[in-house]
Design an enzyme around this catalytic site. Structure first.
Site, PDB file in Angstrom:
ATOM      1  N   THR B 153       1.086  -0.931  -0.007  1.00 25.38           N
ATOM      2  CA  THR B 153      -0.493   0.394  -0.018  1.00 25.38           C
ATOM      3  C   THR B 153       0.591   1.214  -0.175  1.00 25.38           C
ATOM      4  O   THR B 153       1.095   1.719  -0.784  1.00 25.38           O
ATOM      5  CB  THR B 153      -1.000   0.286   1.349  1.00 25.38           C
ATOM      6  OG1 THR B 153      -0.519  -0.547   2.471  1.00 25.38           O
ATOM      7  CG2 THR B 153      -2.427  -1.467   1.231  1.00 25.38           C
ATOM      8  N   LYS B 179       4.078  -6.680   3.570  1.00 24.86           N
ATOM      9  CA  LYS B 179       4.163  -5.355   3.702  1.00 24.86           C
ATOM     10  C   LYS B 179       4.158  -4.832   5.154  1.00 24.86           C
ATOM     11  O   LYS B 179       3.773  -5.648   6.009  1.00 24.86           O
ATOM     12  CB  LYS B 179       2.510  -5.461   2.366  1.00 24.86           C
ATOM     13  CG  LYS B 179       1.710  -5.072   3.208  1.00 24.86           C
ATOM     14  CD  LYS B 179       0.613  -4.989   2.736  1.00 24.86           C
ATOM     15  CE  LYS B 179       0.614  -3.043   2.448  1.00 24.86           C
ATOM     16  NZ  LYS B 179       0.738  -2.925   4.428  1.00 24.86           N
ATOM     17  N   THR B 190      -0.757  -1.441   7.236  1.00 27.38           N
ATOM     18  CA  THR B 190      -1.481  -3.493   7.817  1.00 27.38           C
ATOM     19  C   THR B 190      -0.043  -4.077   7.442  1.00 27.38           C
ATOM     20  O   THR B 190       0.741  -3.810   6.745  1.00 27.38           O
ATOM     21  CB  THR B 190      -2.543  -4.294   6.792  1.00 27.38           C
ATOM     22  OG1 THR B 190      -3.366  -3.767   7.169  1.00 27.38           O
ATOM     23  CG2 THR B 190      -1.702  -5.643   7.593  1.00 27.38           C
ATOM     24  N   GLU B 276       6.442   4.376   6.857  1.00 29.40           N
ATOM     25  CA  GLU B 276       6.411   5.950   6.495  1.00 29.40           C
ATOM     26  C   GLU B 276       6.375   6.739   6.746  1.00 29.40           C
ATOM     27  O   GLU B 276       6.200   7.479   8.038  1.00 29.40           O
ATOM     28  CB  GLU B 276       4.328   6.138   7.068  1.00 29.40           C
ATOM     29  CG  GLU B 276       3.476   4.629   6.515  1.00 29.40           C
ATOM     30  CD  GLU B 276       1.514   4.734   6.707  1.00 29.40           C
ATOM     31  OE1 GLU B 276       1.269   4.507   5.882  1.00 29.40           O
ATOM     32  OE2 GLU B 276       1.518   5.073   7.380  1.00 29.40           O
ATOM     33  N   ASN B 398      -0.715   9.923   6.569  1.00 30.77           N
ATOM     34  CA  ASN B 398      -1.348  10.396   7.162  1.00 30.77           C
ATOM     35  C   ASN B 398      -2.710  11.833   7.830  1.00 30.77           C
ATOM     36  O   ASN B 398      -3.250  10.904   8.697  1.00 30.77           O
ATOM     37  CB  ASN B 398      -0.801   9.677   8.960  1.00 30.77           C
ATOM     38  CG  ASN B 398      -0.029   7.842   7.823  1.00 30.77           C
ATOM     39  OD1 ASN B 398      -0.953   7.068   7.858  1.00 30.77           O
ATOM     40  ND2 ASN B 398       0.637   8.497   8.295  1.00 30.77           N
ATOM     41  N   THR B 403     -10.987  10.273   2.486  1.00 28.74           N
ATOM     42  CA  THR B 403     -12.494   9.580   1.880  1.00 28.74           C
ATOM     43  C   THR B 403     -12.791  10.495   0.841  1.00 28.74           C
ATOM     44  O   THR B 403     -12.727  12.055   1.124  1.00 28.74           O
ATOM     45  CB  THR B 403     -12.696  10.067   3.391  1.00 28.74           C
ATOM     46  OG1 THR B 403     -13.235  11.452   4.064  1.00 28.74           O
ATOM     47  CG2 THR B 403     -12.551   8.861   4.784  1.00 28.74           C
TER      48      THR B 403
END
Lengths: 403, 403
Positions: B153, B179, B190, B276, B398, B403
Site C-alpha cells: 500500500t 508489506k 497493515t 511511512e 497520514n 475519504t
C-alpha cells in the site's frame, strides 16, 4: 467556576500569597525564567510527582519537602531541567532551595524547587542565584502572570485559573498556574502545576484530594504519550480564608475537592489545547466501560495514536483509525455494540461505518474544538481524555537540533 | 542466510510453489492489487493474527483455515481492507475464498484470505473476482515479485527474502513476501507476511515455530505503535523438499526454526526501514534486563516515543529523550547503572551525559542506519527492536484527506 477575570490573579488570587517572575538569563530567548510563589504564613503542602524512574534533582528535593507536610514557598526556573545531572544536579537543587529560603527568611525545608527546560545540562547557578534574589524583591499580589510566564518553555501562552467555594460561611479561593506543551523531558517541556489556596485543611487530606483530582485532570491529558522527568503538581494551603479547618472527609472536604477538580480540569483543557504544534483541541469521552481504568485506557489509546492525531490534523473524519485504536487498547470490547461519534454525529455503529451528512461532519472536522464520543455499551463507567492533533509543526518543534 | 539474489524468487523459491500478482482495479493508482500464492500439493499451515478486537473479516476467515492445519493457497488484495464491513464484509471474504478455491480446483478450507487498504469500505467483488481468475491463470514459479507488489500500500517497495537450511541431507528452502509501512488499520496500511517452505513439518510444530519466531521478529517492529485490524502472518509448508518429516522438537526443528527466524528478522528490518515517511532505520538493542519482556518493553518505549523519533529525524543526539523513555517504560531501572550508546558511542552513563567526540557522534546521527544500545546492567536478558524516525512526510502521508 473557572473565572477568566480573576484568573489574571492566578496563584495570588487566594489571600496571603504573593508571586514574581524575573529574567535571569537562563532561557536563550532572554524571557522571564525564574519564578517565586510565597505564602505569608505556613501552609499545608501536598504534591504529586513524575513516576519516571529517571526523576530530576528538583523532584527529589521537593518530595522531601512534601513529606514534612508544610511549606511556605515555591521557587522554579525554566530553560534548564536540572535532570540527568548527577550529584552536582542534586547539590544545585539543594542550593536553589537554600538561596530562596535565605532570601525569604524561612526554613530550607519550607521551599519547593522545580525546574524545566533542557535535560542533561547543569544549572547556571550564578544566574539562578541572582534571579531568585530579584524575584523575592519583586514579590507582589499581582505577580502571578509574571510567575506563570517564567515557567513556560514551548508553551505558546501561560496557563492560569482561579475558582472559589464557600466553606462554613467563608469564601475559600484557589488559584493555579501551569505549563505543558510536550508531556516530556525532552529539551523543552514538562508539566509543572502550582496551586495555591487560602483554605484551612489538614495536609494529609490535602494530599488525598490532590492525588484523586490529578487522576481526573492532569493525568487525563496526552500530548504525545511521553512522561517527563520533571513533572510536578504542588498545592499550598495557607488557611488565610479562616474557614473551619477541614480535618475529616465531610461536606466541606467534598466541596473543596470539587473546586480543586474544576480548577485542574480547566487547566488540563488549556494545556492540551496548547500542545506542541497543536491546531486542534480534542476531547475524548469514553462511556459504557466496566470501570474508570478501562474507560481511561480506551481514551488514551485513541489519544496516543499518531494515526488518529494526524488524521485530525488533516481534518479527515477517519473513524477507522479511532475504532482501530479502541480495538487494540487491550480492554474487552464488542465491535458490534461500540459506537463512535464526532461532534455528536454517529460515524461508526453496529460494526460498520454509519451514514452521515457530509457537510455537517465537515463542519465538525474543520472546527478547532472537536469532541469524540465512544460508547462501549458494556458498563456504567466513563472517562474524559484531552488531547490535540499531530502537525508538521510538532515534528518541526521536536526535530530541530537543539544541542 | 538472507540471500538478495534468490530473494527475487521470494515465495516461489521453495519447491512446488507458484505465485502471481495482477491489476484488478481495486487500487486507485491502477497498480497490481490481487495476489495468489499456490502450492502444488497440500501444505501444513500456521498463522498468527492481529490481536485487535476489531479484526477484519478476512482475519476471521483465515483463522478458520489455520484451525484445519492444512491449506493450498493464499489469495490477497490491496486497496480495500474489508474491515468494519459487518455481515456483508464476512460474506465477501468467504466469497473471495470460494472464488479462489473454485479457480484453483481445491477445497474452500484450503484457501487463506487477506486484505489491506481502506477500512470501512466494501470490496468491489466484481473486480476481485476478475482479478482472482486472472491471477490464477498467471500463476508461475517467477510470480513472487508481482505477488509482492500486489499486496503493498504505502510501502515504497515490496519486501521479499529467501533462505535455506539442510535437514537430513535435503536442502529445505524458505521464501517470504511482506508489506508494512504504517503498523495500522488506517486508510493505507497493515502488516501482511506470507511465508512458503518446502519443509516437511507437522502443522502443530510449524505453528509453535511461527509463534515463537514472530515474538523475536515481526512483533519487535514499531512504526507508530498502532496495531492493524488486518495483520496476518501465514506459513505454508508443503514437504516438497523431501526432508525427514519434523514431528518432534529435535535438531532439525531447531535448525528450521533458526532459518525461519533469520528470514523473519531480515524482513522485519526491511519493514521498519520502509516505515511511512522514514528517513532513518533505527535498531534498538536493550540488554542487562531481568527478562525478555522487560527488555522488549524498554525498547518499545523508546521506539514509540514521538519525541525520540522526531529527534532522530532532526539528527539530534538527544539522549535525554531516550533515557526519559527508558525511565517511564514501567520496568525497574537504576538511572545510575544504565548506559546509552548511539552508534557505539557512550552518550549517557553514571546518571549524567557522557563526554563524546562531537564529530564522531555527528557522523553516527547523519547516517541512515543508527544503532541505539541501552544497557540496564541489572540482568542477563536482551531484546532488539526495529523502528524508524518520525518525519514531516509521516504527517503528510497520514494527514491527507482520504475519504
Amino acid at each position: 467556576m473557572f473565572s477568566e477575570e480573576s484568573a489574571k490573579l492566578g496563584v495570588t488570587y487566594p489571600k496571603g500569597f504573593q508571586a514574581a517572575g524575573v529574567k535571569a538569563g537562563i532561557k536563550k530567548s532572554g524571557n522571564l525564567d525564574v519564578a517565586v510563589i510565597y505564602s505569608d504564613r505556613e501552609a499545608a503542602v501536598a504534591g504529586t510527582f513524575t513516576k519516571n524512574a529517571v526523576a530530576a534533582a528538583p523532584v527529589h528535593v521537593s518530595k522531601a519537602v512534601v513529606a514534612t507536610h508544610t511549606a511556605r514557598a515555591i521557587v522554579a526556573n525554566a530553560g534548564c531541567a536540572n535532570a540527568c545531572t548527577g550529584a552536582q544536579g542534586e547539590a544545585d537543587a539543594a542550593a536553589m532551595q537554600k538561596i530562596a529560603a535565605d532570601a525569604l527568611g524561612c526554613g530550607v525545608q519550607d521551599v519547593i524547587v522545580a525546574s524545566t527546560g533542557i535535560i542533561g545540562q547543569l544549572l547556571p547557578m550564578d544566574k539562578v542565584e541572582k534571579g531568585i534574589h530579584a524575584a523575592v524583591k519583586e514579590l507582589s499580589p499581582h505577580g502571578s502572570a509574571d510567575a506563570g510566564n517564567a515557567i513556560i518553555t514551548t508553551d505558546t501562552y501561560s496557563k492560569a485559573g482561579t475558582t472559589s467555594v464557600v466553606l462554613g460561611g467563608k469564601e475559600v479561593r484557589l488559584g493555579i498556574i501551569a505549563k505543558g506543551s510536550g508531556m516530556i523531558c525532552p529539551d523543552m517541556a514538562t508539566v509543572l502545576c502550582f496551586i495555591t489556596t487560602d483554605a484551612d485543611i489538614d495536609a494529609i487530606l490535602l494530599q488525598e484530594a490532590l492525588s484523586e483530582v490529578m487522576e481526573y485532570s492532569l493525568n487525563m491529558i496526552s500530548i504525545d504519550g511521553d512522561m517527563s522527568t520533571n513533572d510536578m503538581a504542588i498545592v499550598l494551603a495557607n488557611g488565610a480564608a479562616g474557614n473551619p479547618k477541614i480535618t475529616e472527609k465531610n461536606a466541606d472536604y467534598e466541596a473543596f475537592k470539587g473546586a480543586l477538580l474544576a480548577l485542574c480540569q480547566g487547566i488540563s483543557e488549556k494545556i492540551a489545547a496548547d500542545g506542541e504544534g497543536a491546531t486542534k483541541f480534542i476531547t475524548i469521552h469514553v462511556k459504557g466501560a466496566n470501570n474508570f481504568a478501562d474507560a481511561k485506557t480506551v481514551g488514551m489509546s485513541v489519544a496516543n495514536s499518531p494515526l488518529v492525531k494526524t488524521a485530525f490534523f488533516g481534518e479527515d473524519p477517519n473513524w477507522g483509525r479511532v475504532i482501530c485504536a479502541v480495538g487494540y487498547a487491550g480492554v474487552p470490547m464488542d465491535p458490534n455494540r461500540t459506537t463512535v461519534k464526532f461532534g455528536g454525529i454517529p460515524v461508526y455503529a453496529e460494526g460498520v461505518g454509519a451514514a452521515y451528512d457530509a457537510d455537517a461532519l465537515r463542519a465538525v472536522m474543520t472546527a478547532h474544538d472537536i469532541v469524540i464520543d465512544i460508547d462501549l455499551d458494556d458498563g456504567a463507567a466513563e472517562a474524559t481524555v484531552w488531547t490535540c492533533d499531530f502537525s508538521y509543526e510538532y515534528v518541526k518543534i521536536n526535530g530541530e537540533y537543539h544541542t
